[in-house]
Design a protein around this motif. Structure first.
Motif, PDB file in Angstrom:
ATOM      1  N   GLY A 224      57.734  42.887  66.226  1.00 53.85           N
ATOM      2  CA  GLY A 224      58.473  42.721  67.476  1.00 53.85           C
ATOM      3  C   GLY A 224      58.300  41.336  68.064  1.00 53.85           C
ATOM      4  N   LEU A 225      57.070  40.825  68.053  1.00 52.25           N
ATOM      5  CA  LEU A 225      56.825  39.490  68.585  1.00 52.25           C
ATOM      6  C   LEU A 225      57.506  38.421  67.745  1.00 52.25           C
ATOM      7  CD1 LEU A 225      53.077  39.728  69.646  1.00 52.25           C
ATOM      8  CD2 LEU A 225      55.071  39.511  71.133  1.00 52.25           C
ATOM      9  N   GLN A 226      57.500  38.584  66.430  1.00 50.06           N
ATOM     10  CA  GLN A 226      58.184  37.616  65.571  1.00 50.06           C
ATOM     11  C   GLN A 226      59.679  37.573  65.880  1.00 50.06           C
ATOM     12  OE1 GLN A 226      57.232  38.869  61.607  1.00 50.06           O
ATOM     13  NE2 GLN A 226      55.321  37.695  61.524  1.00 50.06           N
ATOM     14  N   ARG A 227      60.285  38.731  66.035  1.00 54.93           N
ATOM     15  CA  ARG A 227      61.726  38.779  66.347  1.00 54.93           C
ATOM     16  C   ARG A 227      62.007  38.167  67.710  1.00 54.93           C
ATOM     17  NH1 ARG A 227      64.148  44.500  64.084  1.00 54.93           N
ATOM     18  NH2 ARG A 227      63.665  44.078  61.899  1.00 54.93           N
TER      19      ARG A 227
ATOM     20  N   ARG B  38      64.302  33.745  70.790  1.00 57.19           N
ATOM     21  CA  ARG B  38      64.137  32.760  71.855  1.00 57.19           C
ATOM     22  C   ARG B  38      64.362  31.340  71.329  1.00 57.19           C
ATOM     23  NH1 ARG B  38      58.721  32.716  75.351  1.00 57.19           N
ATOM     24  NH2 ARG B  38      58.709  30.481  75.216  1.00 57.19           N
ATOM     25  N   THR B  39      63.856  31.061  70.148  1.00 61.01           N
ATOM     26  CA  THR B  39      64.039  29.748  69.543  1.00 61.01           C
ATOM     27  C   THR B  39      65.510  29.486  69.245  1.00 61.01           C
ATOM     28  OG1 THR B  39      61.843  29.907  68.548  1.00 61.01           O
ATOM     29  CG2 THR B  39      63.350  28.280  67.614  1.00 61.01           C
TER      30      THR B  39
ATOM     31  N   LEU C 159      70.763  26.825  70.524  1.00 53.33           N
ATOM     32  CA  LEU C 159      72.187  26.908  70.863  1.00 53.33           C
ATOM     33  C   LEU C 159      72.477  26.245  72.204  1.00 53.33           C
ATOM     34  CD1 LEU C 159      73.033  30.546  69.714  1.00 53.33           C
ATOM     35  CD2 LEU C 159      73.786  28.419  68.659  1.00 53.33           C
ATOM     36  N   GLU C 160      71.596  26.435  73.172  1.00 51.18           N
ATOM     37  CA  GLU C 160      71.793  25.831  74.495  1.00 51.18           C
ATOM     38  C   GLU C 160      71.754  24.309  74.405  1.00 51.18           C
ATOM     39  OE1 GLU C 160      68.819  27.466  77.023  1.00 51.18           O
ATOM     40  OE2 GLU C 160      69.815  29.398  77.194  1.00 51.18           O
TER      41      GLU C 160
END
Length: 75
Positions: free
Chosen positions: A17-20, A25-26, A31-32
């Motif tokens: 879950g943390l990896q996903r 987030r990255t 994209l931003e």
């Protein structure tokens, strides 16, 4: 013995879950930053234009001739 198995499963699912989460987030930050470079430049140009206009307006309003005309108009 059962507790050890549950703990291992919990650790595995938590790490997945943390990896996903961090991957998502990255990708969102990437994209931003890609889409905003031209937009940022456009906003900077607009800000520069507006700062120049405000500077001109400040010169007009602080001019003693302008203030005198406004005082005469108010009478």
């Amino acid at each position: 013995m059962e507790f050890t198995g549950v703990a291992i499963v919990a650790i595995v699912f938590t790490s997945i879950g943390l990896q996903r989460y961090f991957k998502h987030r990255t990708e969102m930050k990437k994209l931003e930053s890609e889409g905003s470079s031209s937009e940022v430049q456009q906003l900077r140009d607009e800000l520069h234009t507006l700062q120049q206009r405000v500077g001109v307006l400040e010169k007009i309003v602080t001019d003693k001739g302008y203030q005198l005309k406004e005082e005469i108009k108010s009478l």
